[in-house]
Design a protein around this motif. Sequence first.
Motif, PDB file in Angstrom:
ATOM      1  N   PRO A  17      -6.885  -3.849  -6.016  1.00 37.70           N
ATOM      2  CA  PRO A  17      -6.661  -3.510  -4.605  1.00 37.70           C
ATOM      3  C   PRO A  17      -7.870  -2.899  -3.913  1.00 37.70           C
ATOM      4  O   PRO A  17      -7.769  -2.456  -2.778  1.00 37.70           O
ATOM      5  N   LYS A  18      -9.016  -2.866  -4.620  1.00 36.96           N
ATOM      6  CA  LYS A  18     -10.234  -2.229  -4.097  1.00 36.96           C
ATOM      7  C   LYS A  18      -9.961  -0.753  -3.768  1.00 36.96           C
ATOM      8  O   LYS A  18     -10.344  -0.255  -2.709  1.00 36.96           O
ATOM      9  N   ILE A  19      -9.338  -0.095  -4.705  1.00 35.51           N
ATOM     10  CA  ILE A  19      -8.941   1.287  -4.447  1.00 35.51           C
ATOM     11  C   ILE A  19     -10.135   2.222  -4.319  1.00 35.51           C
ATOM     12  O   ILE A  19     -10.041   3.285  -3.688  1.00 35.51           O
ATOM     13  N   ALA A  20     -11.275   1.837  -4.853  1.00 38.78           N
ATOM     14  CA  ALA A  20     -12.476   2.671  -4.696  1.00 38.78           C
ATOM     15  C   ALA A  20     -12.843   2.825  -3.225  1.00 38.78           C
ATOM     16  O   ALA A  20     -13.400   3.853  -2.827  1.00 38.78           O
ATOM     17  N   TRP A  21     -12.555   1.809  -2.397  1.00 35.85           N
ATOM     18  CA  TRP A  21     -12.804   1.927  -0.950  1.00 35.85           C
ATOM     19  C   TRP A  21     -12.016   3.094  -0.369  1.00 35.85           C
ATOM     20  O   TRP A  21     -12.531   3.884   0.414  1.00 35.85           O
ATOM     21  N   PHE A  22     -10.749   3.163  -0.756  1.00 38.99           N
ATOM     22  CA  PHE A  22      -9.921   4.270  -0.272  1.00 38.99           C
ATOM     23  C   PHE A  22     -10.395   5.599  -0.848  1.00 38.99           C
ATOM     24  O   PHE A  22     -10.513   6.594  -0.126  1.00 38.99           O
ATOM     25  N   VAL A  23     -10.660   5.627  -2.145  1.00 41.10           N
ATOM     26  CA  VAL A  23     -11.055   6.873  -2.811  1.00 41.10           C
ATOM     27  C   VAL A  23     -12.287   7.486  -2.136  1.00 41.10           C
ATOM     28  O   VAL A  23     -12.300   8.665  -1.753  1.00 41.10           O
ATOM     29  N   ASP A  24     -13.333   6.685  -1.954  1.00 37.95           N
ATOM     30  CA  ASP A  24     -14.576   7.226  -1.403  1.00 37.95           C
ATOM     31  C   ASP A  24     -14.432   7.619   0.073  1.00 37.95           C
ATOM     32  O   ASP A  24     -14.954   8.654   0.497  1.00 37.95           O
ATOM     33  N   SER A  25     -13.711   6.798   0.839  1.00 33.34           N
ATOM     34  CA  SER A  25     -13.557   7.128   2.260  1.00 33.34           C
ATOM     35  C   SER A  25     -12.607   8.301   2.458  1.00 33.34           C
ATOM     36  O   SER A  25     -12.809   9.132   3.355  1.00 33.34           O
ATOM     37  N   PHE A  26     -11.586   8.415   1.619  1.00 32.56           N
ATOM     38  CA  PHE A  26     -10.647   9.527   1.721  1.00 32.56           C
ATOM     39  C   PHE A  26     -11.312  10.845   1.333  1.00 32.56           C
ATOM     40  O   PHE A  26     -11.132  11.873   2.012  1.00 32.56           O
ATOM     41  N   MET A  27     -12.107  10.831   0.279  1.00 33.28           N
ATOM     42  CA  MET A  27     -12.797  12.046  -0.136  1.00 33.28           C
ATOM     43  C   MET A  27     -13.819  12.495   0.906  1.00 33.28           C
ATOM     44  O   MET A  27     -14.072  13.681   1.080  1.00 33.28           O
ATOM     45  N   ARG A  28     -14.399  11.539   1.629  1.00 33.80           N
ATOM     46  CA  ARG A  28     -15.271  11.899   2.752  1.00 33.80           C
ATOM     47  C   ARG A  28     -14.488  12.687   3.803  1.00 33.80           C
ATOM     48  O   ARG A  28     -14.967  13.671   4.360  1.00 33.80           O
ATOM     49  N   GLU A  29     -13.261  12.265   4.072  1.00 32.86           N
ATOM     50  CA  GLU A  29     -12.423  12.946   5.059  1.00 32.86           C
ATOM     51  C   GLU A  29     -12.099  14.377   4.639  1.00 32.86           C
ATOM     52  O   GLU A  29     -12.013  15.275   5.465  1.00 32.86           O
ATOM     53  N   LEU A  30     -11.900  14.582   3.339  1.00 35.98           N
ATOM     54  CA  LEU A  30     -11.473  15.888   2.841  1.00 35.98           C
ATOM     55  C   LEU A  30     -12.638  16.776   2.454  1.00 35.98           C
ATOM     56  O   LEU A  30     -12.438  17.953   2.159  1.00 35.98           O
TER      57      LEU A  30
END
Length: 283
Positions: A17-30
């Motif tokens: 699901p290309k979850i690394a895209w979510f992981v890296d962008s979400f951690m940027r937000e937090l």
Amino acid sequence: MEDVAFSVVYVTNRKDPKIAWFVDSFMRELDGDLAGIEVLVVAYFEDAVREAVKKAGAESWITVHPPKPNVWQGEHKLTKKDWFAAANARNTGIALSRGHTIVFVDDLSAVAPGWWEWAKHACRNQCVCLGTYEKVRDLAVDSSGALTYDEAPNSCGKDTRLPMLPQPAEDTKAYPAVGGWLYGSSVACPIEFLLVINGFDEECNGIGTEDYIAGLMLEHMEFPLFICPGMKTVEDDKMHYVEKPFPRLNRGEGETDSAWTILKKVQGAERVVAPNVDNLRDL
């Protein structure tokens, strides 16, 4: 046990699901601060996605769960093959969540800068925040969470709700919305709102449309809904066709087909609570 304010639910039927895209962008937000936040992935291909989470370096803060038993897919299915069943997967996330506010995000996507501020807005103001989307080509997300991509041709990837807002629509504003504008790819709301309507209507399994049907139910219950241009997700359009999607079928024709039948029941307030097998509050 740590008090959980936010439950983020990521739903996927894909092995990659290309979850690394979510992981890296979400951690940027937090900015790396996960206090009071849990992230749940509801994944049909549980083992493959768990490995992808590990590869993304997020196994310490993301938990992966299979969809709850249902008749449409998995080992308990009554169908001959696995079918699309997003309502069941989303309801699995609701049942597992411990947070006061729940935030949904779809696979093959990354969150744009400012996305998380609107999840907090939904919590502070006890309202439903509808995120926006853009479908793009060749999405890439680096380890800092920065996004690069090409626009989809002919603007076919632009959010169809944005032109209906006052122009130019501002990322810093929330605009009153109708229930039919709820898209499951990005939405935040108090979990209590979803428990009142018993979650997403599982009669939409095999069809789709469960997201805006839930939005209409929330509207009937007079919960405040707002569309938030600044709560944006970016998804890679081409990647949707790399893995064969789970089939869905809308039986019937015109305004007598399955999707229309459910829609008319909800529009006419004949159905304002999802008639699911499970009562999600009890579950």
